[in-house]
Scaffold this active site. Sequence first.
Site, PDB file in Angstrom:
ATOM      1  N   HIS A  83     -26.108  45.094 -10.721  1.00  0.00           N
ATOM      2  CA  HIS A  83     -26.967  43.897 -10.752  1.00  0.00           C
ATOM      3  C   HIS A  83     -27.253  43.362  -9.349  1.00  0.00           C
ATOM      4  CE1 HIS A  83     -28.667  40.033 -11.717  1.00  0.00           C
ATOM      5  NE2 HIS A  83     -27.627  39.404 -11.185  1.00  0.00           N
ATOM      6  N   HIS A 107     -24.081  37.468  -4.067  1.00  0.00           N
ATOM      7  CA  HIS A 107     -24.368  36.186  -4.707  1.00  0.00           C
ATOM      8  C   HIS A 107     -23.470  35.867  -5.897  1.00  0.00           C
ATOM      9  CE1 HIS A 107     -26.846  38.620  -7.545  1.00  0.00           C
ATOM     10  NE2 HIS A 107     -26.683  37.613  -8.379  1.00  0.00           N
ATOM     11  N   GLU A 111     -18.315  33.329  -7.604  1.00  0.00           N
ATOM     12  CA  GLU A 111     -18.244  32.879  -8.988  1.00  0.00           C
ATOM     13  C   GLU A 111     -17.423  33.817  -9.862  1.00  0.00           C
ATOM     14  OE1 GLU A 111     -18.836  30.623 -12.355  1.00  0.00           O
ATOM     15  OE2 GLU A 111     -19.390  30.114 -10.301  1.00  0.00           O
ATOM     16  N   ASP A 112     -17.578  35.128  -9.670  1.00  0.00           N
ATOM     17  CA  ASP A 112     -17.032  36.094 -10.623  1.00  0.00           C
ATOM     18  C   ASP A 112     -15.872  36.937 -10.092  1.00  0.00           C
ATOM     19  OD1 ASP A 112     -18.904  35.267 -12.482  1.00  0.00           O
ATOM     20  OD2 ASP A 112     -20.389  36.744 -11.853  1.00  0.00           O
ATOM     21  N   ASP A 294     -63.463  38.809 -19.271  1.00  0.00           N
ATOM     22  CA  ASP A 294     -62.927  39.061 -17.930  1.00  0.00           C
ATOM     23  C   ASP A 294     -61.511  39.629 -17.996  1.00  0.00           C
ATOM     24  OD1 ASP A 294     -61.794  36.821 -18.963  1.00  0.00           O
ATOM     25  OD2 ASP A 294     -62.076  35.563 -17.206  1.00  0.00           O
TER      26      ASP A 294
END
Length: 764
Positions: A83, A107, A111-112, A294
């Site tokens: 990811h 990133h 957090e993880d 269009d």
Amino acid sequence: MAVSRHTPPQMQAAAESAVAAPTAERPRPQKPRSRMMRQYDLVERVRSYNPDTNEDLLNRAYVYAMKAHGSQTRASGDPYFTHPLEVAAILTDLKLDDATIVAALLHDTIEDTDATRAEIDRLFGPEIGALVEGLTKLKRLELVSREAKQAENLRKLLLAIADDVRVLLVKLADRLHNMRTLEFVPEASRRRIAEETLDIYAPLAGRMGMQEMREELEDLSFRTLDPQAYDVVMQRLDALAERNRNLIGEIESQLARKFRDHGLTARVFGRRKRPFSIWTKMERKSIGFEQLSDIFGFRVIMPDLESCYRALGIVHTTWPVVPGRFKDYISTPKQNDYRSIHTTVIGPGKQRVELQIRTEEMDQIAELGIAAHAFYKDDIGSPTELLKRESNAFAWLRHTIGILSESANPEEFLEHTKLELFHDQVFCFTPKGKLIALPRHANVIDFAYAVHTDVGNSAVGCKINGKFAALSSELQNGDEVEVLTSDAQSAPPSAWETLAVTGKARAAIRRATRTAVRDQYAGLGRRIVERLFERTKLDYADDKLKGALPRLARASIEDVMAAVGRGEIKASDVARAMYPDYKEERIVRYGSKKTAAAAAKAAAAPTAEPARGAFAIPISGLNSGLPVKLAPNGGAVPGDRIVGIVTPGEGITIYPIQSPALKDFEEEPERWLDVRWDVDETTPQRFPARIRVENVNEPGSLAQVATVIAEHDGNIDNISMSRRSPDFTELTIDLEVYDLKHLSAIINQLRAKTIVARVDRVNG
């Protein structure tokens, strides 16, 4: 914004035939796993646009992130590290700087994983550490939730972006990859994420000028939220593309040949509209797919600005122009920096051909938006500083952040931001030629506040293209608007809030209304305090009160006065804060049971003021600038002996001294105020009163009563009837009169009528 769950009737049959009937969720095909990008692949992607890239930094970030995520996996079963790698790959397509690419790789680490901000600062520097921490704070935001929570989360998102716009770029890339792999997420979460993307992230990408990313986010959300409609549109698009394959190539070659014949070098290519764009247009105009003219557009990329206008001239002199379809966004760019010339002609094969003519640089900005600015160049300052100088899109973001300090509550901010995100624009001009961009359907009120808040607050009229018009007039592209102002109006009518379209105007009107109400209460409070000090022969000065503010728990003198006016603080509390030895006097009020006889005597006395009259607060009417209202169920009129009752949060209610309602306030002497009439006789105004008429029940009796009131210049505001007996009817009439003398004259004339048995004034 949300995708409609209802298929237009023009496509209902197609949808039913194209989609199978079972109600169970359709099995989604497993996405084949692609080879994970290697270190050298990432470095080569960055080096392709930035030869001076820091390879060591990229390699170290790659290895660090891979080790930090270890054996973690995604819902698809792929290693989690794929990811951040894909997010970094998306950002290399945008040609972003090394710090942004590294932040994309890292990133999710704080957090993880066990990584910390301090460790990332030490290994990769504080700039990258700040980017990663900004992204970490945003990760758990749930933008689709209760309004207040959603608004607060959106605040956090935009504030983080304002610190460093690269946070937004990484966040958008993160969301794009998550949307590309959304089929592996449970159904409930899938819909929430798609709605969140369509509501916030796709419009935000569009506002930043990143059209390509916005369109992909919209299509991916559309496919999740309304798969039937998506499938139908795609089938129609594919069938149309197959039928018109030769025609598209023919138009491209004819256009290129025309430009070559006139000595211009142009790159021409056809491009079909995206599914979500087509679907929203069908819903907006309530038309079927076959009525769209269009679906295919053609881009003409020219080498320089002058060539764009030469190309436009060639097109317009070769093929007929479709009226109303020409727009010049080069001379007046959109707020997201978009620049291009749009025109539609009846081209080869009598087909409508939509053209977008622009330079290569304009094309880059049209697709990549703020990401098209060269973040990786040397000696240009920080990316945020660069964007402040170069990007109108970033200017919009800064403006939106400015609303944070002005919004009274999160819902106001959310309302403003969603309005700004979703509206197309209309361009108008001031008399001096300044360009003002507003959302479509905006009116002169919005224009006035866009010029300046003071202009909006004092606006009393306007001219559009030299002609007088209403302030609520909707503006069109190219209008020249002159706002007429008056110093006599310091605050706008509160009803303007329902007329305004822009969040800025609505917030300013709310703010001005709150300020005006606060000023009214502060003015009332100052009068109450000054009268108390005059009556008790104490010296009052603002400087002395300023020293007593801590004892009153207020930040300013105006706060104290407003609190007194609202009834939150008693005037005696102010006196005691300034003079600790002050003893509150107990005043016997006219409404007291012990003074009922005195009250009756006072009511029958002439209208001279009582002994306290010199200290009473003057009441000049309902438009006196004070928060004043008259007694319900009967009102009060000049000439009545009156008393004021302070109601916390509402101001003063004026009662006649004989009003039986005053008994309800006998045990609250601190709420009583001495007031007196101070009506300007040169500008007469009407006041409410109520009378009860008992009249004979016969045809025409009501007409006779109404005629008497009308002949004496009274105005009936409301009337109710009840049958007291078979022979008599009781009328309760709310009317408006100038004063007590006027009211008495009407009552006396009614009593003179033979059909009237009794007339009494009603006191609430």
